[in-house]
Design a protein around this motif. Structure first.
Motif, short mmCIF file in Angstrom:
data_model
loop_
_atom_site.label_atom_id
_atom_site.label_comp_id
_atom_site.label_asym_id
_atom_site.label_seq_id
_atom_site.Cartn_x
_atom_site.Cartn_y
_atom_site.Cartn_z
N LEU A 117 0.84 -1.20 0.00
CA LEU A 117 0.00 0.00 0.00
C LEU A 117 0.87 1.26 0.00
CD1 LEU A 117 -2.99 1.16 0.52
CD2 LEU A 117 -2.27 1.28 2.90
N ILE A 118 1.85 1.31 0.89
CA ILE A 118 2.74 2.46 0.96
C ILE A 118 3.53 2.61 -0.33
CG2 ILE A 118 4.80 3.38 2.11
CD1 ILE A 118 2.23 3.72 3.71
N LEU A 119 4.02 1.50 -0.85
CA LEU A 119 4.78 1.52 -2.10
C LEU A 119 4.00 2.17 -3.23
CD1 LEU A 119 6.94 0.53 -4.16
CD2 LEU A 119 5.73 -1.63 -4.18
N VAL A 120 2.76 1.72 -3.42
CA VAL A 120 1.96 2.21 -4.54
C VAL A 120 1.43 3.62 -4.27
CG1 VAL A 120 -0.09 1.76 -5.95
CG2 VAL A 120 1.38 -0.13 -5.25
N LEU A 121 1.17 3.95 -3.02
CA LEU A 121 0.74 5.32 -2.71
C LEU A 121 1.79 6.33 -3.16
CD1 LEU A 121 -0.84 5.09 0.87
CD2 LEU A 121 -1.99 5.72 -1.26
N PHE A 122 3.03 6.10 -2.80
CA PHE A 122 4.09 7.04 -3.19
C PHE A 122 4.35 6.98 -4.70
CE2 PHE A 122 4.78 7.30 1.28
CZ PHE A 122 5.43 8.49 1.50
N GLY A 123 4.34 5.77 -5.27
CA GLY A 123 4.62 5.63 -6.69
C GLY A 123 3.53 6.23 -7.56
N ASP A 124 2.28 5.79 -7.37
CA ASP A 124 1.18 6.33 -8.18
C ASP A 124 0.95 7.80 -7.87
OD1 ASP A 124 0.81 3.93 -9.42
OD2 ASP A 124 -1.12 3.46 -8.50
N GLY A 125 1.18 8.18 -6.61
CA GLY A 125 1.00 9.58 -6.26
C GLY A 125 1.98 10.48 -6.99
N SER A 126 3.22 10.01 -7.15
CA SER A 126 4.20 10.82 -7.88
C SER A 126 3.83 10.94 -9.35
CB SER A 126 5.59 10.20 -7.74
OG SER A 126 5.67 8.94 -8.39
N VAL A 127 3.33 9.87 -9.93
CA VAL A 127 2.90 9.91 -11.32
C VAL A 127 1.73 10.88 -11.49
CG1 VAL A 127 2.02 8.58 -13.27
CG2 VAL A 127 3.68 7.55 -11.72
N ALA A 128 0.78 10.81 -10.55
CA ALA A 128 -0.38 11.69 -10.63
C ALA A 128 0.03 13.15 -10.58
CB ALA A 128 -1.34 11.36 -9.49
N GLN A 129 0.93 13.49 -9.68
CA GLN A 129 1.32 14.90 -9.56
C GLN A 129 2.03 15.40 -10.80
OE1 GLN A 129 2.45 16.66 -5.78
NE2 GLN A 129 4.47 17.11 -6.62
N VAL A 130 2.92 14.58 -11.35
CA VAL A 130 3.65 15.00 -12.55
C VAL A 130 2.72 15.11 -13.75
CG1 VAL A 130 5.42 14.30 -14.21
CG2 VAL A 130 5.87 14.09 -11.76
N LEU A 131 1.87 14.09 -13.93
CA LEU A 131 1.01 14.06 -15.11
C LEU A 131 -0.07 15.13 -15.05
CD1 LEU A 131 -0.34 10.84 -16.79
CD2 LEU A 131 -1.80 12.82 -16.50
N TYR A 214 -7.06 12.65 -6.14
CA TYR A 214 -6.83 13.42 -7.37
C TYR A 214 -8.03 13.43 -8.32
CZ TYR A 214 -1.85 13.99 -6.38
OH TYR A 214 -0.64 14.35 -5.83
N ILE A 215 -9.19 13.00 -7.86
CA ILE A 215 -10.32 12.84 -8.78
C ILE A 215 -10.73 14.16 -9.44
CG2 ILE A 215 -12.03 13.07 -6.92
CD1 ILE A 215 -13.76 11.06 -8.52
N THR A 216 -10.70 15.27 -8.71
CA THR A 216 -11.06 16.55 -9.30
C THR A 216 -10.06 16.97 -10.37
OG1 THR A 216 -12.10 17.22 -7.21
CG2 THR A 216 -11.62 18.96 -8.82
N ALA A 217 -8.79 16.75 -10.09
CA ALA A 217 -7.76 17.09 -11.08
C ALA A 217 -7.88 16.18 -12.31
CB ALA A 217 -6.37 16.93 -10.46
N ILE A 218 -8.22 14.92 -12.09
CA ILE A 218 -8.41 14.00 -13.22
C ILE A 218 -9.57 14.46 -14.09
CG2 ILE A 218 -9.14 11.65 -13.82
CD1 ILE A 218 -7.54 10.66 -11.39
N GLY A 223 -11.31 16.49 -19.18
CA GLY A 223 -12.31 17.30 -19.88
C GLY A 223 -13.69 17.26 -19.27
N GLY A 224 -13.81 16.66 -18.08
CA GLY A 224 -15.10 16.65 -17.41
C GLY A 224 -15.31 15.40 -16.60
N PRO A 225 -16.26 15.44 -15.64
CA PRO A 225 -16.55 14.27 -14.81
C PRO A 225 -17.02 13.08 -15.66
CG PRO A 225 -17.53 16.23 -13.86
CD PRO A 225 -17.05 16.60 -15.24
N GLY A 226 -16.55 11.90 -15.32
CA GLY A 226 -16.99 10.70 -16.04
C GLY A 226 -16.20 10.39 -17.29
N ILE A 227 -15.39 11.31 -17.77
CA ILE A 227 -14.56 11.04 -18.94
C ILE A 227 -13.25 10.40 -18.48
CG2 ILE A 227 -13.37 12.02 -20.92
CD1 ILE A 227 -15.35 14.34 -20.85
N ARG A 228 -12.96 9.21 -18.97
CA ARG A 228 -11.74 8.51 -18.57
C ARG A 228 -11.13 7.86 -19.81
NH1 ARG A 228 -12.73 11.33 -15.02
NH2 ARG A 228 -12.97 10.89 -12.79
N THR A 229 -9.86 8.17 -20.07
CA THR A 229 -9.21 7.66 -21.27
C THR A 229 -7.87 7.02 -20.94
OG1 THR A 229 -8.21 9.83 -21.69
CG2 THR A 229 -10.32 9.35 -22.78
N VAL A 230 -7.41 6.20 -21.87
CA VAL A 230 -6.13 5.52 -21.72
C VAL A 230 -5.20 5.96 -22.85
CG1 VAL A 230 -7.27 3.52 -20.67
CG2 VAL A 230 -6.80 3.52 -23.12
#
Length: 399
Positions: A117-131, A214-218, A223-230
């Protein structure tokens, strides 16, 4: 690594056999001859002077009931040591409470869950902030809150801190590392399923926490709530949670990018934990987590671009499954030509190969590689090998 891995993200995880006491960071616990307090050794998590399952004591030296029959039965069924790692200072009436007994029964799986949990929190969190902050003019420098190397830092710190958290279980945090430890270092195979489940759940829950934060930033970036792309969508945010390959890579290139990084990971981990290797202190000692930090940082900096160096099923599949559940759709599986299976399979192959190379050329201790015909006789007679290993584990009190 919570990184991309195909977008800028990263991974790692390894075994730390450090106990909660301050006696010796190389052992889970040292045997206390006065109280017969038993402890795991740092190589195979055996208990020195440990009783067998049938002889496991029901009470501690102070008379407190710690090993209830139900607790012992659960631990035995899961392949855990009959006696949970418990500091003498913490032995008291509180261990007789219902939750305390549950915690003792599942101490190591809980540790693997929390460490991952700690591993992925820091890892995914860093990706989220940069992206998510890319291009923001309000950031220092006017171009977002972090370059790619911030992700390498995040994954490296996540692994290091996760190892500290999960010391009671060995801090494997990665199914491929757990697998190689079973294969080459005598970790009981019966522990593999529960460790795997705990690691996957840790990655899944961590992805949920990062998503909630990060849901609001996502929503804003997508481009809006509910829009999710890969990927390769220009607004894709799925790379926050799991890895996606660069579009020009062939399947062979995708596989070997993960394979090579995983092999390096396991090779260096075995070196850091090798008591006979004069390049490090005994079993890595207090320097082991820091060594892992530099290892993961280096893998991200040197091998992270093409596929995001997932090198960890739990770090990639758990968050990938979560992203599918919250609306990223079928693309999380089909992107990159159904790339999703590569970070599930390649790390096992790479870690097994890296461990084999280390034992073949450097390691001089007990290992299947250091048996006649490099262990091929064991493959030729699997039933005999399994029976012998089970007998050895019971004699040593490992399970």
């Amino acid at each position: 690594m919570a990184h991309q891995r195909g977008s800028p993200t990263h991974d790692w995880a390894l075994p730390l056999d450090n106990g909660p006491t301050q006696r010796d960071h190389n052992d889970y616990f040292k045997p206390d001859l006065k109280h017969q307090h038993l402890a795991y050794t740092h190589d195979t998590q055996k208990l020195e002077n440990a009783p067998t399952e049938q002889e496991a004591p029901e009470r501690t030296a102070s008379g407190n009931l710690v090993e209830h029959s139900t607790t012992l039965g659960v631990r035995t069924a899961l392949g855990l040591h009959p006696s949970a790692p418990l500091s003498e200072e913490h032995d008291g009436p509180q261990q007789e409470l219902l939750w305390s007994r549950i915690r003792l029964a599942l101490r190591e799986p809980f540790a693997e869950f929390c460490g991952t949990l700690i591993l992925v929190l820091f890892g995914d969190g860093s990706v989220a902030q940069v992206l998510l902050s890319a291009g923001q003019k309000s950031a220092p420098g006017g171009n977002g809150f972090g370059p790619y190397q911030s992700i390498s830092w995040g994954w490296g710190l996540g692994v290091m801190l996760g190892v500290y958290v999960a010391g009671d279980s060995g801090a494997y945090l990665n199914p491929a590392i757990t697998f190689s430890s079973c294969l080459y270092r005598g970790l009981p195979w019966r522990r593999f399923p529960i460790y795997l489940l705990a690691q996957l759940l840790g990655g899944f829950v961590a992805a949920g926490i990062v998503y909630g934060n990060y849901i609001t930033a996502i929503d804003t970036v997508e481009g809006g709530p509910g829009i999710r792309t890969v990927p390769p969508s220009p607004t894709a945010t799925a790379g926050i949670f799991c890895t996606y390959p660069q579009p020009f890579l062939t399947k062979t290139s995708q596989f070997f990018s993960e394979f090579i990084a995983s092999a390096i990971l396991m090779f260096v981990i075995f070196a850091l934990k090798d008591d006979g290797n004069n390049g490090v202190s005994k079993g890595g000692g207090n320097w082991f987590p820091l060594g892992l930090f530099f290892l993961i940082f280096g893998l991200g900096a040197c091998f992270g671009w093409e596929t995001g160096y997932a090198i960890n099923l739990a770090r990639d599949f758990g968050p990938r499954l979560f992203s599918y559940c919250v609306g990223y759709g079928h693309g999380v599986w089909s992107a990159g030509g159904y790339y999703f299976w590569i970070p599930m399979f390649a790390p096992f192959c790479g870690c097994a190969f890296g461990g084999f190379l280390y034992d073949l050329f450097i390691y001089t201790g007990p290992s299947p590689v250091n048996t006649p015909w490099l262990g091929l006789q064991r493959i030729a007679h699997p039933q005999k090998t399994i029976q012998g290993r089970l007998r050895e584990h019971k004699e040593q009190g490992v399970v």
